[in-house]
Design an enzyme around this catalytic site. Sequence first.
Site, PDB file in Angstrom:
ATOM      1  N   TYR A 144       0.854  -1.185   0.000  1.00  0.00           N
ATOM      2  CA  TYR A 144       0.000   0.000   0.000  1.00  0.00           C
ATOM      3  C   TYR A 144       0.889   1.235   0.000  1.00  0.00           C
ATOM      4  O   TYR A 144       1.854   1.311   0.755  1.00  0.00           O
ATOM      5  CB  TYR A 144      -0.902   0.010   1.237  1.00  0.00           C
ATOM      6  CG  TYR A 144      -1.807   1.218   1.322  1.00  0.00           C
ATOM      7  CD1 TYR A 144      -2.834   1.405   0.388  1.00  0.00           C
ATOM      8  CD2 TYR A 144      -1.646   2.179   2.321  1.00  0.00           C
ATOM      9  CE1 TYR A 144      -3.670   2.519   0.459  1.00  0.00           C
ATOM     10  CE2 TYR A 144      -2.483   3.289   2.403  1.00  0.00           C
ATOM     11  CZ  TYR A 144      -3.488   3.455   1.472  1.00  0.00           C
ATOM     12  OH  TYR A 144      -4.319   4.552   1.543  1.00  0.00           O
ATOM     13  N   ASP A 239       9.317   2.967   0.346  1.00  0.00           N
ATOM     14  CA  ASP A 239       8.217   3.590   1.068  1.00  0.00           C
ATOM     15  C   ASP A 239       8.342   3.163   2.527  1.00  0.00           C
ATOM     16  O   ASP A 239       7.939   2.077   2.918  1.00  0.00           O
ATOM     17  CB  ASP A 239       6.873   3.165   0.475  1.00  0.00           C
ATOM     18  CG  ASP A 239       5.697   3.834   1.194  1.00  0.00           C
ATOM     19  OD1 ASP A 239       5.942   4.495   2.228  1.00  0.00           O
ATOM     20  OD2 ASP A 239       4.555   3.697   0.715  1.00  0.00           O
ATOM     21  N   LYS A 267       3.531   8.766   9.225  1.00  0.00           N
ATOM     22  CA  LYS A 267       3.278   8.129  10.516  1.00  0.00           C
ATOM     23  C   LYS A 267       4.260   8.580  11.613  1.00  0.00           C
ATOM     24  O   LYS A 267       4.095   9.653  12.151  1.00  0.00           O
ATOM     25  CB  LYS A 267       3.217   6.609  10.335  1.00  0.00           C
ATOM     26  CG  LYS A 267       2.061   6.272   9.356  1.00  0.00           C
ATOM     27  CD  LYS A 267       1.701   4.826   9.202  1.00  0.00           C
ATOM     28  CE  LYS A 267       0.448   4.695   8.361  1.00  0.00           C
ATOM     29  NZ  LYS A 267       0.586   4.007   7.100  1.00  0.00           N
TER      30      LYS A 267
HETATM   31  C1  PLP Z   1      -0.054   4.516   5.728  1.00  0.00           C
HETATM   32  C2  PLP Z   1       0.788   4.330   4.544  1.00  0.00           C
HETATM   33  C3  PLP Z   1       0.786   5.239   3.474  1.00  0.00           C
HETATM   34  C4  PLP Z   1      -0.188   6.386   3.402  1.00  0.00           C
HETATM   35  O1  PLP Z   1      -0.009   7.309   4.434  1.00  0.00           O
HETATM   36  P1  PLP Z   1      -1.227   8.283   4.821  1.00  0.00           P
HETATM   37  O2  PLP Z   1      -0.620   9.200   5.835  1.00  0.00           O
HETATM   38  O3  PLP Z   1      -2.311   7.413   5.352  1.00  0.00           O
HETATM   39  O4  PLP Z   1      -1.630   8.988   3.590  1.00  0.00           O
HETATM   40  C5  PLP Z   1       1.698   5.072   2.468  1.00  0.00           C
HETATM   41  N1  PLP Z   1       2.570   4.038   2.475  1.00  0.00           N
HETATM   42  C6  PLP Z   1       2.599   3.143   3.470  1.00  0.00           C
HETATM   43  C7  PLP Z   1       3.620   2.058   3.446  1.00  0.00           C
HETATM   44  C8  PLP Z   1       1.690   3.237   4.527  1.00  0.00           C
HETATM   45  O5  PLP Z   1       1.697   2.318   5.486  1.00  0.00           O
END
Ligand code: PLP
Length: 432
Positions: A144, A239, A267
Amino acid sequence: MKTIYSETLYERARELMPGGVNSPVRAFQSVGGIPRFIHRAKEQYLYDEDGNVYIDYIGSWGPMILGHNPDFVIKAVKEQLENGLSYGIATALEVEMAELITQMVPCVEMIRMVNSGTEAVMSAIRVARGFTGRDKIVKFEGCYHGHADAMLVKAGSGVMTAGIPDSSGVPKGCTADTLSAVYNDLDSVEALFSKFPNEIACVIVEPVAANMGVVVPQKGFLQGLRRICSQYHALLIFDEVITGFRLQADGAVGYFNVIPDLVTYGKIIGGGMPVGAYGGKKDIMQMVSPLGSVYQAGTLSGNPIAMCAGMHQLRYLKHHPEVYHHIGFLSHRLRSGLEEIIEHYHVPCTVNGIGSLTCLYFTKEHVTNYALAKSANTDLFRDYFHFMLDNGNYFGPSQFEAVFVSNAHTLREIDKTLSDADLYFASVFGKK
Ligand SMILES: *Cc1c(COP(=O)(O)O)cnc(C)c1O
């Protein structure tokens, strides 16, 4: 467990917000039942509107690595509040934040703050395309990367075909250049590069996949991606929205010792405030406006309150490596305890995890990719989830979420959770 007020709030919320929530997973979509409305949190505990207490295994989906409301963060934020909420003009805090991150993660030579992980990824992809002058991107099934159009691809088994949007409202054109590969399968990546040797701008990967449960990269996988990207002059993007500052102070980059070209954060980096960031090698980041031709902006980016919260948490992590020992030790105890229970009751489950990230999959398969993760029995998970919740253990309400442990947790909570899990599995799988 009394949930009357949460039920009332949920009813009201559903009239006013789609699904009653501002982000889908909170709605208990995949497990059913009443989502709890949280009133307050402190350290390792959540307190809901009905007065119930839970051990928190979500940690706001990662940001609360130190537990909720660490005193020194709250104190610093209160002081900053006195100075104003936002100026839309440069601040010293932003410089200090950039210095801190580039010190903690040396391969991040330049950084740009944004307001979410989604924004970070969307921008990093734009930079990769701008830098390489290529359009195609490679992502992995089950990873994701936020909800930007190009990332919402239903990653079917048709690895060689163009991505099909996974959400309505996403024009086919937006995902036509999104190619998907299989996690832990370098051949699937090689195949895409052989087909489009000069068209792929970047490969984006969660260095530990933590949005399909928890899938750990097999030996050589990330190194292989590095090699392939370099060979074809494509950029490698980690990511690290979940793994950043979590696996260790320098994230997956340091943990696996693989150097990507760009990294995205979210996060943890905001300490609970809405923050994201992307950064990397200087020659690449110099593409970003106003220096370069890749446009990217944000009215509230680098917001002083958000920078203050995030920076104090990051600084603590930098100076307290024992945090990683503690959360790693507790999570290891959680995993080995679950494994003992699985073995004892012959439960058809597998435990995956690394560092402070854990997932109990309701499948006997050794889960190394999305297809295997999907083999999990989500009905069994739902039952387990509700038993654990009713006994005061708040896990992410989906089979495909990680269990997060914070520095505020202690062995006492882990052992209580294990004893609840033992009760549950004894009742379902124990000898009659
Ligand atoms: C949570 C998440 C996102 C998106 O971050 P948001 O702050 O919810 O937009 C992107 N990449 C990874 C790996 C994530 O866990």
